[in-house]
Scaffold this active site. Sequence first.
Site, short mmCIF file in Angstrom:
data_model
loop_
_atom_site.label_atom_id
_atom_site.label_comp_id
_atom_site.label_asym_id
_atom_site.label_seq_id
_atom_site.Cartn_x
_atom_site.Cartn_y
_atom_site.Cartn_z
N GLY A 90 3.16 2.66 11.88
CA GLY A 90 3.93 3.88 11.88
C GLY A 90 4.32 4.37 13.26
O GLY A 90 4.78 5.50 13.41
N GLU B 157 -6.82 4.31 8.11
CA GLU B 157 -6.69 5.75 7.87
C GLU B 157 -7.97 6.33 7.26
O GLU B 157 -8.35 7.47 7.55
CB GLU B 157 -5.47 6.02 6.98
CG GLU B 157 -4.17 5.73 7.71
CD GLU B 157 -3.00 5.38 6.80
OE1 GLU B 157 -1.94 5.05 7.35
OE2 GLU B 157 -3.16 5.42 5.56
N HIS C 268 -9.53 0.87 5.10
CA HIS C 268 -8.23 1.05 5.75
C HIS C 268 -8.38 1.93 6.98
O HIS C 268 -9.21 2.84 7.02
CB HIS C 268 -7.23 1.67 4.77
CG HIS C 268 -5.82 1.64 5.26
ND1 HIS C 268 -5.33 2.55 6.16
CD2 HIS C 268 -4.79 0.79 4.98
CE1 HIS C 268 -4.06 2.27 6.41
NE2 HIS C 268 -3.71 1.21 5.71
N SER D 186 2.96 -2.74 10.38
CA SER D 186 4.41 -2.55 10.35
C SER D 186 5.17 -3.85 10.09
O SER D 186 6.12 -4.20 10.80
CB SER D 186 4.91 -1.89 11.65
OG SER D 186 4.38 -0.60 11.78
N GLU E 107 -5.35 -4.99 10.76
CA GLU E 107 -4.46 -3.87 11.07
C GLU E 107 -4.54 -3.53 12.56
O GLU E 107 -5.54 -2.96 13.00
CB GLU E 107 -4.88 -2.61 10.33
CG GLU E 107 -4.89 -2.66 8.83
CD GLU E 107 -5.27 -1.29 8.30
OE1 GLU E 107 -4.38 -0.59 7.82
OE2 GLU E 107 -6.45 -0.90 8.41
N ASN F 171 0.86 -1.18 0.00
CA ASN F 171 0.00 0.00 0.00
C ASN F 171 0.89 1.24 0.00
O ASN F 171 1.51 1.57 1.01
CB ASN F 171 -0.90 -0.03 1.24
CG ASN F 171 -1.78 1.21 1.35
OD1 ASN F 171 -1.94 1.96 0.39
ND2 ASN F 171 -2.33 1.43 2.53
N TRP F 172 0.95 1.91 -1.14
CA TRP F 172 1.84 3.06 -1.27
C TRP F 172 1.30 4.30 -0.55
O TRP F 172 2.03 5.26 -0.35
CB TRP F 172 2.07 3.38 -2.75
CG TRP F 172 2.81 2.32 -3.50
CD1 TRP F 172 3.24 1.11 -3.04
CD2 TRP F 172 3.20 2.38 -4.89
NE1 TRP F 172 3.88 0.41 -4.03
CE2 TRP F 172 3.87 1.15 -5.18
CE3 TRP F 172 3.05 3.32 -5.90
CZ2 TRP F 172 4.38 0.88 -6.44
CZ3 TRP F 172 3.56 3.04 -7.16
CH2 TRP F 172 4.21 1.83 -7.43
N LYS F 173 0.02 4.31 -0.21
CA LYS F 173 -0.63 5.44 0.47
C LYS F 173 -0.43 6.71 -0.37
O LYS F 173 -0.46 6.65 -1.60
CB LYS F 173 -0.10 5.58 1.90
CG LYS F 173 -0.25 4.28 2.69
CD LYS F 173 0.02 4.46 4.16
CE LYS F 173 -0.16 3.14 4.90
NZ LYS F 173 -0.01 3.29 6.36
#
Length: 251
Positions: free
Chosen positions: A174, A98, A96, A214, A168, A9-11
């Site tokens: 992060g 986020e 996700h 992570s 997740e 996932n490049w975000k």
Amino acid sequence: MRKNIVAGNWKMNTTIPEGIELAKAVVAKSAEVPSDVKLIVATPFTHLYPVAQVLEGTAVSLSAENCADKEKGAYTGEVAANMLVSAGCEYTLLGHSERRQYYGETDAKLVEKTKIALANGLKVILCVGENLEEREADKHFEVCKTQTESVLYNFTAEDMKNIVIAYEPVWAIGTGKTATAEQAQEIHAYIRKVVADKFGAQVADDMTILYGGSCKPSNAKELFAQPDIDGGLIGGAALSADDFIQIALSF
């Protein structure tokens, strides 16, 4: 039979030229990865079509990072499922942490997104997981159960063939913290049981459940050795082709 998957996932990272070069590097190294490990890259919307050109004819699949909850219409700034398909996507991430945290995505909205994605031929990687407050309050099982049931119990056993779950632990994304392999295995096994309670043991056993907290080259082997962890949804490490492929070689 469940698949081993490593999805990057490049975000909101890389420009289009940078993304093309990263995709080329992943493709160049993908030959090292055994055929029983599926590689996926999830890129920003702007990158989808040019990255699809890089991935065409390779074993690496393309995913979007999100999908609209409407088919089409006056929804400025949204991107529809059929647009993603036309850009070359096979998968889309949904739910996700986020998106839930910063953009208020609810389980009800994720039901609509999942319906539309599946109807348009996309496979879905549905993200579930608890935050630090919920983990410390011992609510992680409850949170994952609610998120899984609230979305997936609206679908059929046949639909489940095109859905992957990514667990997740939000507190480990992060932050420098990582769930232990034992913690990750415990919750993966629990999520699989939640699926089994609705759809039966065979569907649950066939379901791919990824770890998304992570995961990196240094811990991937220990995580992937767990019986209910079928790969990873990779964040920061996916921005390095070397690290991403090293993770995929950890089975």
